[in-house]
Write an enzyme that holds these catalytic residues in place. Sequence first.
Site, PDB file in Angstrom:
ATOM      1  N   LYS A 176      43.063  65.996  21.721  1.00 58.08           N
ATOM      2  CA  LYS A 176      42.780  67.239  21.006  1.00 58.08           C
ATOM      3  C   LYS A 176      44.039  67.822  20.354  1.00 58.08           C
ATOM      4  CE  LYS A 176      38.784  68.548  23.904  1.00 58.08           C
ATOM      5  NZ  LYS A 176      38.247  69.615  24.790  1.00 58.08           N
ATOM      6  N   TYR A 211      29.853  68.629  18.969  1.00 61.09           N
ATOM      7  CA  TYR A 211      29.632  69.615  20.041  1.00 61.09           C
ATOM      8  C   TYR A 211      28.253  70.277  19.939  1.00 61.09           C
ATOM      9  CZ  TYR A 211      34.427  69.315  21.868  1.00 61.09           C
ATOM     10  OH  TYR A 211      35.599  68.900  22.457  1.00 61.09           O
ATOM     11  N   THR A 242      36.919  69.862  33.750  1.00 57.22           N
ATOM     12  CA  THR A 242      36.973  70.605  32.481  1.00 57.22           C
ATOM     13  C   THR A 242      38.022  71.719  32.507  1.00 57.22           C
ATOM     14  OG1 THR A 242      34.636  70.110  32.155  1.00 57.22           O
ATOM     15  CG2 THR A 242      35.549  71.887  30.826  1.00 57.22           C
ATOM     16  N   ARG A 297      44.341  66.358  32.667  1.00 59.27           N
ATOM     17  CA  ARG A 297      44.258  67.829  32.623  1.00 59.27           C
ATOM     18  C   ARG A 297      45.008  68.456  33.804  1.00 59.27           C
ATOM     19  NH1 ARG A 297      37.831  67.861  31.039  1.00 59.27           N
ATOM     20  NH2 ARG A 297      38.048  67.854  28.762  1.00 59.27           N
ATOM     21  N   ASN A 327      42.413  72.099  26.839  1.00 55.14           N
ATOM     22  CA  ASN A 327      42.332  71.095  27.903  1.00 55.14           C
ATOM     23  C   ASN A 327      42.568  69.662  27.439  1.00 55.14           C
ATOM     24  OD1 ASN A 327      39.892  70.669  26.703  1.00 55.14           O
ATOM     25  ND2 ASN A 327      38.653  71.068  28.536  1.00 55.14           N
ATOM     26  N   HIS A 371      39.087  64.962  25.181  1.00 53.15           N
ATOM     27  CA  HIS A 371      37.628  64.844  25.332  1.00 53.15           C
ATOM     28  C   HIS A 371      37.286  63.435  25.777  1.00 53.15           C
ATOM     29  CE1 HIS A 371      33.313  64.885  24.389  1.00 53.15           C
ATOM     30  NE2 HIS A 371      33.517  63.677  23.894  1.00 53.15           N
ATOM     31  N   GLU A 393      28.637  59.083  20.264  1.00 46.89           N
ATOM     32  CA  GLU A 393      29.889  59.716  19.821  1.00 46.89           C
ATOM     33  C   GLU A 393      30.823  58.717  19.135  1.00 46.89           C
ATOM     34  OE1 GLU A 393      31.470  61.742  23.264  1.00 46.89           O
ATOM     35  OE2 GLU A 393      29.869  63.234  23.246  1.00 46.89           O
TER      36      GLU A 393
HETATM   37  P1  IDP Z   1      34.160  68.451  29.017  1.00 47.95           P
HETATM   38  O1  IDP Z   1      35.114  68.440  27.859  1.00 47.95           O
HETATM   39  O2  IDP Z   1      34.877  68.366  30.336  1.00 47.95           O
HETATM   40  O3  IDP Z   1      33.053  67.452  28.881  1.00 47.95           O
HETATM   41  P2  IDP Z   1      32.171  70.488  28.344  1.00 47.95           P
HETATM   42  O4  IDP Z   1      31.466  71.339  29.337  1.00 47.95           O
HETATM   43  O5  IDP Z   1      31.404  69.410  27.667  1.00 47.95           O
HETATM   44  O6  IDP Z   1      33.487  69.915  29.046  1.00 47.95           O
HETATM   45  O7  IDP Z   1      32.761  71.486  27.239  1.00 47.95           O
HETATM   46  C1  IDP Z   1      33.294  70.968  26.025  1.00 47.95           C
HETATM   47  C2  IDP Z   1      34.599  71.671  25.741  1.00 47.95           C
HETATM   48  O8  IDP Z   1      34.330  73.031  25.447  1.00 47.95           O
HETATM   49  C3  IDP Z   1      35.594  71.706  26.892  1.00 47.95           C
HETATM   50  O9  IDP Z   1      36.383  70.542  26.989  1.00 47.95           O
HETATM   51  C4  IDP Z   1      36.424  72.911  26.536  1.00 47.95           C
HETATM   52  O10 IDP Z   1      37.392  72.580  25.521  1.00 47.95           O
HETATM   53  C5  IDP Z   1      35.381  73.847  25.921  1.00 47.95           C
HETATM   54  N1  IDP Z   1      34.820  74.777  26.891  1.00 47.95           N
HETATM   55  C6  IDP Z   1      33.891  74.514  27.835  1.00 47.95           C
HETATM   56  N2  IDP Z   1      33.587  75.612  28.555  1.00 47.95           N
HETATM   57  C7  IDP Z   1      34.349  76.605  28.033  1.00 47.95           C
HETATM   58  C8  IDP Z   1      34.507  77.994  28.336  1.00 47.95           C
HETATM   59  O11 IDP Z   1      33.876  78.537  29.241  1.00 47.95           O
HETATM   60  N3  IDP Z   1      35.410  78.703  27.571  1.00 47.95           N
HETATM   61  C9  IDP Z   1      36.124  78.111  26.570  1.00 47.95           C
HETATM   62  N4  IDP Z   1      36.016  76.804  26.246  1.00 47.95           N
HETATM   63  C10 IDP Z   1      35.143  76.070  26.976  1.00 47.95           C
HETATM   64 MG    MG Z   2      31.510  67.345  27.498  1.00 48.16          MG
END
Ligand code: IDP
Ligand code: MG
Length: 149
Positions: A9, A49, A91, A102, A112, A115, A126
């Site tokens: 990212k 997304y 996450t 992470r 973070n 992805h 994807e």
């Molecule tokens: P992942 O990347 O671990 O699969 P997901 O739940 O799919 O996590 O969420 C996608 C991305 O959205 C996360 O990697 C993070 O960058 C962002 N994200 C997820 N939840 C939050 C939140 O509560 N606040 C801000 N950003 C979030």
């Molecule tokens: Mg995800």
Amino acid sequence: MERTLIIIKPDAVQRGLTGEIIRRFEARGLRIIGMKFLQVSEALAKKHYEVHTDKPFFGSLVEYITSSPVVVMALEGTGAVQAARNTIGATKPNEALAGTIRGDLGLEIGRNLVHGSDSVENGQIEVANFFSDDELVSWARNTDAWIFE
Ligand code: IDP
Ligand code: MG
């Protein structure tokens, strides 16, 4: 062979962590079959997304992933999807275990670093969203027999 899409990212690229992150996936034994450096468009970000469209953080997520260039990789391997998720960590970086990308390199959920696809089906979808067929290379790695039993 399973496929997973990895996105290094904008924060990771800006912080000069691209090589460090690629190194961890390579060392894990995952085989790179596609890789490129690009600026994600708003349209591609929204498609990637899509499942998060109704979440309160969707706007900031799209802004984050389109804020600066990324490196995308298509990786292949036995159990590649879960292996990559384990290498990436939880996450929320402040909950991710030490030893994960992470957990070692990040602090906040909105920064973070990386992805990884969350299911075998999404891995296929994807990878196809980011790579055309002719950008993916099918190759035999000389170490494959020492990594895949
Ligand atoms: P992942 O990347 O671990 O699969 P997901 O739940 O799919 O996590 O969420 C996608 C991305 O959205 C996360 O990697 C993070 O960058 C962002 N994200 C997820 N939840 C939050 C939140 O509560 N606040 C801000 N950003 C979030
Ligand atoms: Mg995800």
